[in-house]
Scaffold this active site. Structure first.
Site, PDB file in Angstrom:
ATOM      1  N   HIS A 124      -2.839   8.651   3.403  1.00 57.18           N
ATOM      2  CA  HIS A 124      -3.538   9.096   2.187  1.00 57.18           C
ATOM      3  C   HIS A 124      -3.187  10.537   1.799  1.00 57.18           C
ATOM      4  CE1 HIS A 124      -5.892   5.485   1.912  1.00 57.18           C
ATOM      5  NE2 HIS A 124      -6.485   5.678   3.077  1.00 57.18           N
ATOM      6  N   ASP A 161      -1.679  -1.240   6.361  1.00 57.89           N
ATOM      7  CA  ASP A 161      -3.072  -0.780   6.432  1.00 57.89           C
ATOM      8  C   ASP A 161      -3.855  -1.412   5.271  1.00 57.89           C
ATOM      9  OD1 ASP A 161      -4.694   1.872   7.655  1.00 57.89           O
ATOM     10  OD2 ASP A 161      -5.310   1.332   5.618  1.00 57.89           O
ATOM     11  N   HIS A 163      -5.939  -0.143   3.368  1.00 57.32           N
ATOM     12  CA  HIS A 163      -6.048   0.765   2.228  1.00 57.32           C
ATOM     13  C   HIS A 163      -4.664   1.066   1.669  1.00 57.32           C
ATOM     14  CE1 HIS A 163      -9.616   1.602   4.807  1.00 57.32           C
ATOM     15  NE2 HIS A 163     -10.229   1.544   3.633  1.00 57.32           N
ATOM     16  N   ASP A 245      -6.844  -2.040  10.015  1.00 61.76           N
ATOM     17  CA  ASP A 245      -8.164  -2.242   9.407  1.00 61.76           C
ATOM     18  C   ASP A 245      -8.213  -3.423   8.437  1.00 61.76           C
ATOM     19  OD1 ASP A 245      -6.464  -0.732   7.846  1.00 61.76           O
ATOM     20  OD2 ASP A 245      -7.860   0.923   7.521  1.00 61.76           O
TER      21      ASP A 245
END
Ligand SMILES: [Zn+2]
Length: 311
Positions: A124, A161, A163, A245
């Site tokens: 991120h 991931d 996200h 995740d």
């Protein structure tokens, strides 16, 4: 030839506020799960040097992280869910340094591929902004090091991931020789990652998955979207932003993947790397917040790397 495992005890000293999901115990669970796997070659990660960081990040961000003076036991808030503790700067430098060292070890012929068991995670972190539990973009730093130090041109990052890796997308957006592909739940934090985000030359490939999607949808997105684009790009080095995740047990999202899905994706990526770039793969830990699912998924991922490291 084998698989390298890159980590450093400093990554335990990035402490997050009580109740934060991105916690020290994650790395302990990962290392405990990898400990019984025979044949991994272990490396102690160095600190990434300033030049490597500046290839991916603005100087103001690098200085803000490196110069942070945070008393032991206190936190410096960066945003609602990102903070630094006394040990965070060194942890971030070792996390990025692990990816850099893995690149060097592969290109020196010491190992075939590598896994970086590090935190804080990185995907991120944008060129000029730390966010989303991430301080420095470890994988982007490693990717740009592979270019600057080793002269590689076409470098790919695949991110599974749950996200979207808005930071890697941001750093890669304007460079046709940097490829970023992501599967992720959408909508979900950070809000980026729609199919229409394609980069300057179609070098960004987003494959969003609806909440509740599982193995079938994930594998279809990989086979129909991510893998063909990666093949066409013909990478000289493949990086993996390995967040776990998207596992069904994860508390932060609602995809329904299992350990076998991560192993399958790892095999597919290693196959393409074997065809295009002598199997050169560096994978780095991103998210994964259910400790048991994180540990078993990481072990499944690393077992495949190890199996694929033997020609
Ligand atoms: Zn994540």
């Amino acid at each position: 030839m084998t698989t390298g495992l890159f980590t450093h005890a400093a990554c335990f000293h990035h402490v997050t506020p009580p109740g934060h999901p991105e916690r020290v115990e994650r790395l302990k669970a990962v290392l405990a799960a990898l400990d019984p796997i025979p044949g991994l070659r272990r490396f102690e990660a160095p600190k990434a040097d300033r030049a490597a960081l500046l290839a991916a990040h603005e100087e103001t961000l690098v200085d803000a992280i490196l110069d942070a003076k945070i008393p032991d036991g206190e936190f410096a808030r960066i945003d609602a869910d990102t903070s630094m503790s006394h040990g965070s700067a060194e942890a971030a430098l070792r996390a990025a340094g692990a990816v850099v060292q893995a690149v060097d070890a592969i290109l020196a012929g010491e190992i075939t591929n590598g896994f970086c068991a590090v935190r804080p995670p990185g995907h991120h972190a944008e060129r000029g902004r730390a966010m989303g539990f991430c301080l420095l973009n470890n994988v982007a730093v490693g990717a740009l090091h592979a270019r600057a130090r080793h002269g590689l041109e076409r470098i790919a990052v695949v991110d599974f991931d749950v996200h979207h890796g808005n930071g890697t997308q941001d750093i890669f957006w304007n460079d046709a020789n940097l490829f970023y592909a992501s599967t992720h739940q959408f909508p979900l934090y950070p809000g980026t990652g729609s199919r229409s985000e394609r980069g300057v030359a179609g070098n960004i490939v987003n494959a969003p998955l609806a909440p509740g999607a599982g193995s079938d949808e994930f594998r279809t997105a990989f086979e129909d979207t991510v893998l063909p684009a990666l093949e066409r790009f013909s990478p000289q080095f493949v990086f993996v932003s390995a967040g776990f995740d998207a596992h069904a047990a994860d508390p932060l999202a609602s995809l329904e993947l299992r350990e076998g899905d991560f192993a399958w994706a790892t095999e597919r990526l290693c196959d393409i790397a074997a065809q295009h770039c002598a199997g050169r793969v560096v994978s780095s830990l991103e998210g994964g917040y259910d400790l048991h699912a994180l540990a078993s998924s990481t072990a499944a991922h690393v077992r495949v790397l190890l199996q694929e490291s033997v020609p």
